[in-house]
Each structure stands twice: as structure tokens, then as C-alpha cells.
Scaffold this motif. Structure first.
Motif, PDB file in Angstrom:
ATOM      1  N   ALA A   1      -4.846  -9.749  10.690  1.00 19.87           N
ATOM      2  CA  ALA A   1      -3.705  -9.051  11.055  1.00 19.87           C
ATOM      3  C   ALA A   1      -3.167  -8.412   9.915  1.00 19.87           C
ATOM      4  O   ALA A   1      -2.970  -8.789   8.750  1.00 19.87           O
ATOM      5  CB  ALA A   1      -2.629 -10.199  11.556  1.00 19.87           C
TER       6      ALA A   1
ATOM      7  N   ASN B   1       0.309  -6.238   8.561  1.00 23.43           N
ATOM      8  CA  ASN B   1       1.757  -6.016   8.809  1.00 23.43           C
ATOM      9  C   ASN B   1       2.151  -4.590   8.348  1.00 23.43           C
ATOM     10  O   ASN B   1       2.028  -4.386   7.004  1.00 23.43           O
ATOM     11  CB  ASN B   1       2.599  -6.993   7.943  1.00 23.43           C
ATOM     12  CG  ASN B   1       4.215  -6.642   8.333  1.00 23.43           C
ATOM     13  OD1 ASN B   1       4.588  -5.715   8.596  1.00 23.43           O
ATOM     14  ND2 ASN B   1       4.792  -7.965   8.378  1.00 23.43           N
TER      15      ASN B   1
ATOM     16  N   ASN C   1       4.475  -3.091   7.919  1.00 19.77           N
ATOM     17  CA  ASN C   1       5.946  -3.056   7.451  1.00 19.77           C
ATOM     18  C   ASN C   1       5.931  -3.409   6.033  1.00 19.77           C
ATOM     19  O   ASN C   1       6.749  -2.947   5.086  1.00 19.77           O
ATOM     20  CB  ASN C   1       7.038  -3.584   8.129  1.00 19.77           C
ATOM     21  CG  ASN C   1       7.563  -2.999   9.183  1.00 19.77           C
ATOM     22  OD1 ASN C   1       7.568  -1.871   9.354  1.00 19.77           O
ATOM     23  ND2 ASN C   1       7.750  -3.617  10.146  1.00 19.77           N
ATOM     24  N   THR C   2       4.828  -4.058   5.646  1.00 20.84           N
ATOM     25  CA  THR C   2       4.349  -4.577   4.401  1.00 20.84           C
ATOM     26  C   THR C   2       3.326  -4.100   3.610  1.00 20.84           C
ATOM     27  O   THR C   2       3.067  -4.258   2.443  1.00 20.84           O
ATOM     28  CB  THR C   2       4.734  -5.901   4.109  1.00 20.84           C
ATOM     29  OG1 THR C   2       3.723  -6.675   4.909  1.00 20.84           O
ATOM     30  CG2 THR C   2       6.075  -6.446   4.740  1.00 20.84           C
TER      31      THR C   2
ATOM     32  N   ARG D   1       7.174   5.105   6.178  1.00 18.83           N
ATOM     33  CA  ARG D   1       7.869   3.920   5.969  1.00 18.83           C
ATOM     34  C   ARG D   1       8.989   4.112   4.903  1.00 18.83           C
ATOM     35  O   ARG D   1      10.056   3.485   5.062  1.00 18.83           O
ATOM     36  CB  ARG D   1       6.966   2.709   5.675  1.00 18.83           C
ATOM     37  CG  ARG D   1       7.466   1.264   5.878  1.00 18.83           C
ATOM     38  CD  ARG D   1       6.399   0.203   5.814  1.00 18.83           C
ATOM     39  NE  ARG D   1       5.808   0.187   4.280  1.00 18.83           N
ATOM     40  CZ  ARG D   1       4.466   0.002   4.046  1.00 18.83           C
ATOM     41  NH1 ARG D   1       3.828  -0.444   5.123  1.00 18.83           N
ATOM     42  NH2 ARG D   1       4.227  -0.137   2.782  1.00 18.83           N
TER      43      ARG D   1
ATOM     44  N   ALA E   1      11.659   0.366   8.102  1.00 17.97           N
ATOM     45  CA  ALA E   1      10.362  -0.152   8.728  1.00 17.97           C
ATOM     46  C   ALA E   1      10.309   0.103  10.098  1.00 17.97           C
ATOM     47  O   ALA E   1      11.237   0.875  10.870  1.00 17.97           O
ATOM     48  CB  ALA E   1      10.848  -1.745   8.784  1.00 17.97           C
TER      49      ALA E   1
ATOM     50  N   VAL F   1       5.179  -1.730  17.116  1.00 20.81           N
ATOM     51  CA  VAL F   1       3.575  -1.129  16.986  1.00 20.81           C
ATOM     52  C   VAL F   1       3.427   0.162  17.385  1.00 20.81           C
ATOM     53  O   VAL F   1       3.066   1.197  16.789  1.00 20.81           O
ATOM     54  CB  VAL F   1       2.555  -1.992  17.715  1.00 20.81           C
ATOM     55  CG1 VAL F   1       1.329  -1.657  17.457  1.00 20.81           C
ATOM     56  CG2 VAL F   1       2.739  -3.625  17.096  1.00 20.81           C
TER      57      VAL F   1
ATOM     58  N   ILE G   1      -2.129  -5.565  14.651  1.00 19.67           N
ATOM     59  CA  ILE G   1      -1.164  -4.938  13.798  1.00 19.67           C
ATOM     60  C   ILE G   1       0.053  -6.005  14.009  1.00 19.67           C
ATOM     61  O   ILE G   1       0.228  -6.371  15.199  1.00 19.67           O
ATOM     62  CB  ILE G   1      -0.693  -3.513  14.446  1.00 19.67           C
ATOM     63  CG1 ILE G   1      -1.735  -2.588  14.213  1.00 19.67           C
ATOM     64  CG2 ILE G   1       0.676  -3.158  13.804  1.00 19.67           C
ATOM     65  CD1 ILE G   1      -1.651  -0.981  14.731  1.00 19.67           C
ATOM     66  N   THR G   2       0.743  -6.262  13.067  1.00 16.30           N
ATOM     67  CA  THR G   2       2.149  -7.225  13.065  1.00 16.30           C
ATOM     68  C   THR G   2       3.166  -6.495  12.485  1.00 16.30           C
ATOM     69  O   THR G   2       2.971  -5.385  11.853  1.00 16.30           O
ATOM     70  CB  THR G   2       2.047  -8.330  12.513  1.00 16.30           C
ATOM     71  OG1 THR G   2       1.299  -8.175  11.253  1.00 16.30           O
ATOM     72  CG2 THR G   2       0.532  -9.208  13.218  1.00 16.30           C
ATOM     73  N   LEU G   3       4.519  -6.817  12.927  1.00 16.75           N
ATOM     74  CA  LEU G   3       5.533  -6.099  12.167  1.00 16.75           C
ATOM     75  C   LEU G   3       6.124  -7.393  11.296  1.00 16.75           C
ATOM     76  O   LEU G   3       6.001  -8.369  11.314  1.00 16.75           O
ATOM     77  CB  LEU G   3       6.509  -5.882  13.178  1.00 16.75           C
ATOM     78  CG  LEU G   3       6.020  -4.931  14.178  1.00 16.75           C
ATOM     79  CD1 LEU G   3       7.087  -4.516  15.138  1.00 16.75           C
ATOM     80  CD2 LEU G   3       5.863  -3.489  13.444  1.00 16.75           C
TER      81      LEU G   3
END
Length: 92
Positions: A30, A32, A34-35, A60, A65, A69, A90-92
């Protein structure tokens, strides 16, 4: 005695077996959005090369952020097909 030798053999085999019997493939990781840095995005997302990965990081940085998705498709060069191809990782 035969049972003892069998048990000892199994113990020795397990002692030298890899600790992680099943390793995660690149498609099971997975990410993220955003990171993750550009290298992670490039490595773990299908259809994302170095330039698109850097575009995600730059987007970004400029816009904050990602809120969903689907908002990944706001990045130039990233279409809904790429988002759908990667949605499960994909994760947030």
C-alpha cells in the motif's frame, strides 16, 4: 525413536527456514500518496515512472494533501485509468 528423529528433523528445517515465508510483492504494497516520495511512487504504482512520480510530489507540495484517491487524477499526466489500475494499493 523414529518419532523423535522426525520431530528433530522438522525442528532443524524450521530453524533454518526464512522467517518470512510469504513476502509481499510490489503489487501488494500500500502506498500513501500523501507521504510517499517519488522513488516509492515509481516503484510501487503501475504506470507511474520517475517523471509522473515527481509530478505527484510536486503537485502535493503546491496544493496540499490529496483528499481522495480520485484526486490523484488532478495531476497532469495521471488519468483515471492509472488511478483505477492502482486503486487497491493507494492509501491516504
Amino acid at each position: 525413536m523414529k518419532s523423535f528423529l522426525s520431530a528433530a528433523f522438522v525442528a532443524v528445517v524450521l530453524a533454518f527456514a526464512p522467517i518470512n515465508f510469504v513476502s509481499a510483492t510490489e503489487h501488494e504494497v500500500a502506498v500513501n500518496i500523501n507521504t510517499a516520495d517519488a522513488e516509492e511512487l515509481d516503484k510501487y504504482l503501475d504506470g507511474i515512472g520517475k517523471s509522473k512520480a515527481q509530478a505527484i510530489v510536486d503537485f502535493r507540495a503546491e496544493n496540499g494533501a490529496f483528499e481522495s484517491v480520485d484526486s490523484l487524477s488532478d495531476v497532469k499526466g495521471i488519468g483515471s485509468a492509472i488511478v483505477e489500475k492502482n486503486r487497491d494499493r493507494i492509501t491516504l
